[in-house]
Write an enzyme that holds these catalytic residues in place. Structure first.
Site, short mmCIF file in Angstrom:
data_model
loop_
_atom_site.label_atom_id
_atom_site.label_comp_id
_atom_site.label_asym_id
_atom_site.label_seq_id
_atom_site.Cartn_x
_atom_site.Cartn_y
_atom_site.Cartn_z
CG HIS A 97 -33.20 -14.43 -24.18
ND1 HIS A 97 -32.12 -14.51 -24.87
CD2 HIS A 97 -33.12 -14.52 -22.74
CE1 HIS A 97 -31.08 -14.78 -23.65
NE2 HIS A 97 -31.65 -14.99 -22.63
CD GLU A 146 -31.77 -11.67 -19.58
OE1 GLU A 146 -31.76 -12.53 -18.60
OE2 GLU A 146 -32.09 -12.24 -20.65
CB SER A 183 -23.05 -13.96 -15.43
OG SER A 183 -22.63 -14.15 -16.64
P1 PGA Z 1 -27.13 -16.52 -17.72
O1 PGA Z 1 -28.23 -16.51 -18.80
O2 PGA Z 1 -27.42 -16.71 -16.50
O3 PGA Z 1 -26.74 -18.12 -17.98
O4 PGA Z 1 -25.99 -15.59 -18.00
C1 PGA Z 1 -29.22 -15.60 -18.22
C2 PGA Z 1 -30.19 -15.29 -19.39
O5 PGA Z 1 -29.92 -15.40 -20.56
O6 PGA Z 1 -31.58 -14.96 -19.24
#
Ligand code: PGA
Length: 220
Positions: A97, A146, A183
């Site tokens: 991540h 991501e 998001s």
């Molecule tokens: P978010 O986070 O849905 O709050 O944008 C996604 C993630 O970091 O896995």
């Protein structure tokens, strides 16, 4: 219908009491039959026990995941939770991540070691990349794309971009499942899950609220 993974990431949130309350609510919101959708909930290690108990007690279609794993085996690594320890509680683990790369200085070399440890312990790594050029180790079947700017910002990536990155990832490496994260909410989830080459989503913020996560699962 294609297989879909909904990978909820609670990040560094919730007490045991709050987790119990979340489960009590989600139990009334989730459909009993989730079809080809797999719901994987990635929680802090302090909540493994209480989450596992709640899932079993309420008989929920939820698998448990970790958000990190040690790059080492058991041994003199203070503070680290090894893959074999995780395997007592979870089936999946998030690795790579951007929040770990940025705040904990995890580099590709360390992340590749984490994948190795996870696989040796029988865990399924969900490997997170930030773009089409992020290196991906061998032996990974689920990759989450991501883009950093989309995380927690309320500004998800465009479907065109997501398709292009998923395509590039699959061209470089034989990855059966590419997911999108950043998001994601109940309103936009279908835009992503309906894309060719996308097999699911990774909601962060929205997963903290059982109503929002149930809407994501139902609308996916
Ligand atoms: P978010 O986070 O849905 O709050 O944008 C996604 C993630 O970091 O896995």
């Amino acid at each position: 219908m294609k297989k879909l993974f909904i990978v909820a990431n609670w990040k560094s949130n919730k007490t045991q009491e709050e987790a119990k309350e979340w489960f009590g609510q989600i139990a009334t919101l989730l459909p009993r039959d989730v079809g080809e959708k797999e719901l994987i909930l990635c929680v802090p290690a302090s909540l493994f026990s209480v989450c596992k108990e709640s899932i079993n007690k309420l008989n929920l279609p939820i698998q448990l995941g970790a958000q990190d794993v040690s790059p080492f085996e058991n041994g003199p690594y203070t503070g680290a939770i090894s893959a074999t320890m995780l395997a007592e509680f979870v089936t999946h683990v998030l690795i790579g991540h951007s929040e770990r790369r940025i705040n904990f200085h995890e580099d590709d070399e360390m992340l590749f070691k984490k994948v190795l440890q996870a696989k040796q312990a029988g865990l399924t790594p969900i490997y997170l990349v930030q773009g089409k050029d992020t290196p991906i180790p061998d032996g990974v079947d689920i990759v989450g794309y991501e883009p950093v700017a989309a995380i927690g910002s309320g500004n998800p990536d465009t479907p065109e971009n997501v398709i292009a990155v998923a395509h590039a990832i699959k061209e470089n490496k034989k990855i059966p499942y590419v997911l999108y994260g950043g998001s994601v909410n109940g309103e936009n989830v279908h835009t992503f899950t309906s894309l060719e080459g996308i097999h699911g989503v990774i909601p962060g913020n929205a997963s903290l609220d059982p109503h929002k996560l149930a809407a994501i699962l139902i609308n996916a």
